[in-house]
Scaffold this active site. Sequence first.
Site, PDB file in Angstrom:
ATOM      1  N   ILE A 139      -8.232 -28.613  -4.578  1.00 40.79           N
ATOM      2  CA  ILE A 139      -9.576 -28.205  -4.990  1.00 40.79           C
ATOM      3  C   ILE A 139     -10.556 -29.359  -4.838  1.00 40.79           C
ATOM      4  CG2 ILE A 139     -10.978 -27.304  -6.880  1.00 40.79           C
ATOM      5  CD1 ILE A 139      -8.976 -25.306  -5.640  1.00 40.79           C
ATOM      6  N   SER A 288     -10.082 -19.952 -14.102  1.00 43.55           N
ATOM      7  CA  SER A 288      -9.120 -20.029 -12.998  1.00 43.55           C
ATOM      8  C   SER A 288      -9.625 -19.258 -11.794  1.00 43.55           C
ATOM      9  CB  SER A 288      -7.767 -19.458 -13.439  1.00 43.55           C
ATOM     10  OG  SER A 288      -7.865 -18.050 -13.590  1.00 43.55           O
ATOM     11  N   CYS A 289      -8.953 -19.444 -10.658  1.00 44.90           N
ATOM     12  CA  CYS A 289      -9.320 -18.699  -9.455  1.00 44.90           C
ATOM     13  C   CYS A 289      -9.140 -17.205  -9.674  1.00 44.90           C
ATOM     14  CB  CYS A 289      -8.494 -19.171  -8.269  1.00 44.90           C
ATOM     15  SG  CYS A 289      -6.702 -19.081  -8.513  1.00 44.90           S
ATOM     16  N   ASN A 320       0.767 -26.260  -5.494  1.00 47.47           N
ATOM     17  CA  ASN A 320       1.420 -27.570  -5.537  1.00 47.47           C
ATOM     18  C   ASN A 320       2.233 -27.772  -6.809  1.00 47.47           C
ATOM     19  OD1 ASN A 320       1.690 -29.844  -3.848  1.00 47.47           O
ATOM     20  ND2 ASN A 320       0.497 -31.069  -5.272  1.00 47.47           N
ATOM     21  N   ARG A 334       9.566 -21.715 -11.626  1.00 47.27           N
ATOM     22  CA  ARG A 334       8.785 -22.454 -10.626  1.00 47.27           C
ATOM     23  C   ARG A 334       9.577 -23.570  -9.961  1.00 47.27           C
ATOM     24  NH1 ARG A 334       2.417 -22.729 -12.357  1.00 47.27           N
ATOM     25  NH2 ARG A 334       2.263 -20.628 -13.194  1.00 47.27           N
ATOM     26  N   THR A 347       0.282 -15.475 -15.904  1.00 46.07           N
ATOM     27  CA  THR A 347      -1.111 -15.768 -15.599  1.00 46.07           C
ATOM     28  C   THR A 347      -1.921 -15.676 -16.882  1.00 46.07           C
ATOM     29  OG1 THR A 347      -3.090 -15.102 -14.363  1.00 46.07           O
ATOM     30  CG2 THR A 347      -1.554 -13.355 -14.937  1.00 46.07           C
ATOM     31  N   ARG A 370       4.222 -15.273  -7.475  1.00 43.48           N
ATOM     32  CA  ARG A 370       3.908 -16.230  -6.424  1.00 43.48           C
ATOM     33  C   ARG A 370       4.692 -15.843  -5.165  1.00 43.48           C
ATOM     34  NH1 ARG A 370       1.839 -21.165  -8.552  1.00 43.48           N
ATOM     35  NH2 ARG A 370       0.487 -20.552 -10.275  1.00 43.48           N
ATOM     36  N   ASN A 453      -7.996 -18.309  -3.059  1.00 42.23           N
ATOM     37  CA  ASN A 453      -7.846 -18.973  -4.349  1.00 42.23           C
ATOM     38  C   ASN A 453      -8.158 -20.462  -4.286  1.00 42.23           C
ATOM     39  OD1 ASN A 453      -5.032 -18.206  -3.059  1.00 42.23           O
ATOM     40  ND2 ASN A 453      -4.783 -20.258  -3.926  1.00 42.23           N
TER      41      ASN A 453
END
Length: 481
Positions: A139, A288-289, A320, A334, A347, A370, A453
């Site tokens: 970002i 958030s996006c 990331n 994750r 989320t 994801r 995003n």
Amino acid sequence: MTLNDDSFTNWKNREEIAESMIPMIGKLHRERDVTVLLHSRSLVNKSVVSILKTHRFARQIAGEELSVTETLPFLETLVALDLGPSQIDIGMLAATYRADHRGLSVAEFTAEAVAGATGANKIERREPRDVVLYGFGRIGRLVARLLIEKSGSGNGLRLRAIVVRGGGDQDLVKRASLLRRDSVHGQFQGTITVDEANNRIIANGNEITVIYADDPSQVDYTEYGVRNAILIDNTGKWRDREGLSKHLRPGIDKVVLTAPGKGDVPNIVHGVNHDTIKPDEQILSCASCTTNAIVPPLKAMADEYGVLRGHVETVHSFTNDQNLLDNYHKADRRGRSAPLNMVITETGAASAVAKALPDLKAPITGSSIRVPVPDVSIAILSLRLGRETTRAEVLDHLREVSLTSPLKRQIDFTTAPDAVSMDFIGSRHSSIIDAGATKVDGDNAILYLWYDNEFGYSCQVVRVVQHVSGVEYPTYPATGV
């Protein structure tokens, strides 16, 4: 002459007209701080082909292609007017002029539509506002690109410094290379050089100092000539008021977080609740996006139909925060390989809706998966409406919202029958309605919302920063003209 010859000649004529528009658009931007838009899309620094493609895209919104022969007279009139800093949408000028039946000339109509930006009414060009980026990841680098792009007029926002942790030999060169080339978003539009002696990256003439620090308390920004700056925290390390207050160091006036804020930190979605920011507020979040993707269309639906309850399922590109290969991670799933798996995760976007839309009392739930793509996500928004409607009515409403409402910079609309995620890389809107996928049955509606995003969200961040800095210039024609 054959039909193909006719088509080719028409194309060359339009190319010539678009080419003639470029110096006019550039002059308005550099000399008067006027940004020329076409249905909310900036035409500044765009190529001939980009200008023609943007005109053609209008057919997806307005139902017919917009010709450069139609918009050129409006642009020529703007150049002749005594304009002050503003954003002027020549697509909207053309559309509203077409619907006007008073018999005015293009020059007369344009002068009336932009009267608030001319003569005694025009606002003064403002001094540049310093901006500091704390963190220079996905970002951070995209926000940097946008800030550099928008500095062309010499006014508005000015990126002065980037704060990062030291990375060893060739750190500055490597960070400049990451700004110059991006695997998803392509080449930087311009030139980048490195001044290692002064720890600076020079991008399109903007001298950006790179400051190495492990903690905000280590930096006095006034030592670098930074004054009254807005600091954008891209790390997400601190998300509450106490943590973010660490950034309020000498030279820093406000802090903007590019992640959901916690506690009493305002979560702002530009276009929806940015007008609620108090002038003396020093700390805020851009949420958030995903929140930026779902809140604008949710508001559009709630305003028109009422919303009793909803659920959002986000199919989100990997980030990331996930592992490239299976490895330890503090979160449950994750740690599994991001490029190889679909990963169920949580989320916070649904709960964040309440902060951005406090008047919406409907319960909104949410979950996320994801998936192995590097950018562009889709939110599937399932709503129970306050009244029955039809698919055609909903699509007409959302198309109109994307064209003429105060949410037109946030909501885009596509009718492309074969659209896929890669098609939306680089979209500057926070949410794109997929008309073909929309489903409506009585009082139930399911909206499919594409969003970049990374880049679309970065555009929202910059809009918030422009607003709190006082350099968000008015747009003409005003909605409803």
